[in-house]
Design a protein around this motif. Structure first.
Motif, PDB file in Angstrom:
ATOM      1  N   GLU A 156     -29.108 -16.469   3.057  1.00  0.00           N
ATOM      2  CA  GLU A 156     -28.610 -15.258   3.719  1.00  0.00           C
ATOM      3  C   GLU A 156     -30.168 -13.983   3.081  1.00  0.00           C
ATOM      4  OE1 GLU A 156     -24.892 -13.710   3.057  1.00  0.00           O
ATOM      5  OE2 GLU A 156     -23.566 -15.297   3.817  1.00  0.00           O
ATOM      6  N   LYS A 157     -30.088 -13.177   3.871  1.00  0.00           N
ATOM      7  CA  LYS A 157     -30.869 -11.882   3.986  1.00  0.00           C
ATOM      8  C   LYS A 157     -31.819 -12.011   2.451  1.00  0.00           C
ATOM      9  CE  LYS A 157     -31.209  -9.879   8.209  1.00  0.00           C
ATOM     10  NZ  LYS A 157     -31.047  -8.483   9.029  1.00  0.00           N
ATOM     11  N   GLY A 158     -31.105 -11.765   1.874  1.00  0.00           N
ATOM     12  CA  GLY A 158     -30.802 -10.987   0.168  1.00  0.00           C
ATOM     13  C   GLY A 158     -31.111 -12.136  -0.657  1.00  0.00           C
ATOM     14  N   ASN A 159     -30.900 -13.739  -0.384  1.00  0.00           N
ATOM     15  CA  ASN A 159     -31.350 -14.946  -1.086  1.00  0.00           C
ATOM     16  C   ASN A 159     -32.461 -15.420  -0.328  1.00  0.00           C
ATOM     17  OD1 ASN A 159     -29.306 -14.794  -3.278  1.00  0.00           O
ATOM     18  ND2 ASN A 159     -27.934 -15.786  -1.029  1.00  0.00           N
ATOM     19  N   THR A 162     -35.300 -16.010  -2.875  1.00  0.00           N
ATOM     20  CA  THR A 162     -34.979 -17.450  -4.234  1.00  0.00           C
ATOM     21  C   THR A 162     -34.567 -18.473  -3.278  1.00  0.00           C
ATOM     22  OG1 THR A 162     -33.607 -15.491  -5.227  1.00  0.00           O
ATOM     23  CG2 THR A 162     -33.262 -18.108  -6.128  1.00  0.00           C
TER      24      THR A 162
END
Length: 211
Positions: A156-159, A162
């Motif tokens: 998803e966008k937040g990861n 990473t």
């Protein structure tokens, strides 16, 4: 006309005149160097004039290897040719043009007259444009294919950052040797070209007889 405008106009003309003189001087130097390079043996002349092609070919090879590694990691089997073509052509052109612009042209115009500087600059071009850039370029190319064909579970966008760091680590480890090889080769090529240029400059002007 106000004095400030007159002074500004005069300053601009002086700067343009100095720029024209610099361009003329570089062209004169390039003309002299070209005439002397033409006296070298054909193999040495080719290496001096077209050495950047070898850097570009090595960059294209790095691009194809990196592309293959990322395809395996992301389980991409589709669009093999569509991905391989830009991964060969773009690194080739980028590395060749960069080497010409940062090394070959400054050598020919006399703006790069130090062997250590030449070797350092050549090595950096090989490292950045011939080694690292093709690997980094392979990330969006294969990431886009993985997203299009749903071959890997993308984050998803937040990861995102990473995820790509984790995915890229094993690829960069495997690419360490090709990148190092490209860096060493480019540095060696810069040293060789510098020595060949010095050899050419020591030759007499074409058409002049030595006493």
């Amino acid at each position: 006309m106000p004095r400030s405008e007159i002074a500004g106009s005069s300053g601009s003309k002086m700067e343009n005149h100095e720029l024209d003189d610099t361009i003329k001087e570089n062209l004169k130097t390039l003309n002299i160097v070209t005439r002397k390079i033409n006296q070298l043996p054909e193999a040495e002349k080719y290496l001096l004039e077209h050495g950047s092609t070898y850097v570009g070919l090595n960059a294209a090879l790095c691009g194809l290897i990196a592309n293959s590694l990322f395809r395996r990691v992301l389980n991409v089997t589709q669009a093999r040719l569509a991905a391989s073509l830009p991964m060969a052509v773009i690194p080739f052109l980028t590395a060749q043009i960069s080497y010409k612009g940062f090394v070959s042209l400054p050598l020919s115009t006399g703006n790069l007259s130090c062997e250590t500087c030449t070797v350092t600059r050549s090595g950096l071009v090989g490292l950045i444009f011939g080694g690292l850039y093709p690997v980094i370029l392979a990330i969006p190319v294969n990431g886009g294919l993985a997203a299009r064909y749903n071959t890997a579970l993308l984050p998803e966008k937040g990861n995102i950052l990473t995820y790509w760091i984790r995915i890229s680590k094993p690829v960069f480890r495997k690419m360490l040797f090709p990148i190092l090889l490209q860096t060493v080769f480019a540095a060696y090529l810069g040293s060789r070209q510098y020595k060949l240029l010095i050899k050419a400059l020591q030759l007499p002007e074409p058409g002049l007889e030595t006493p």
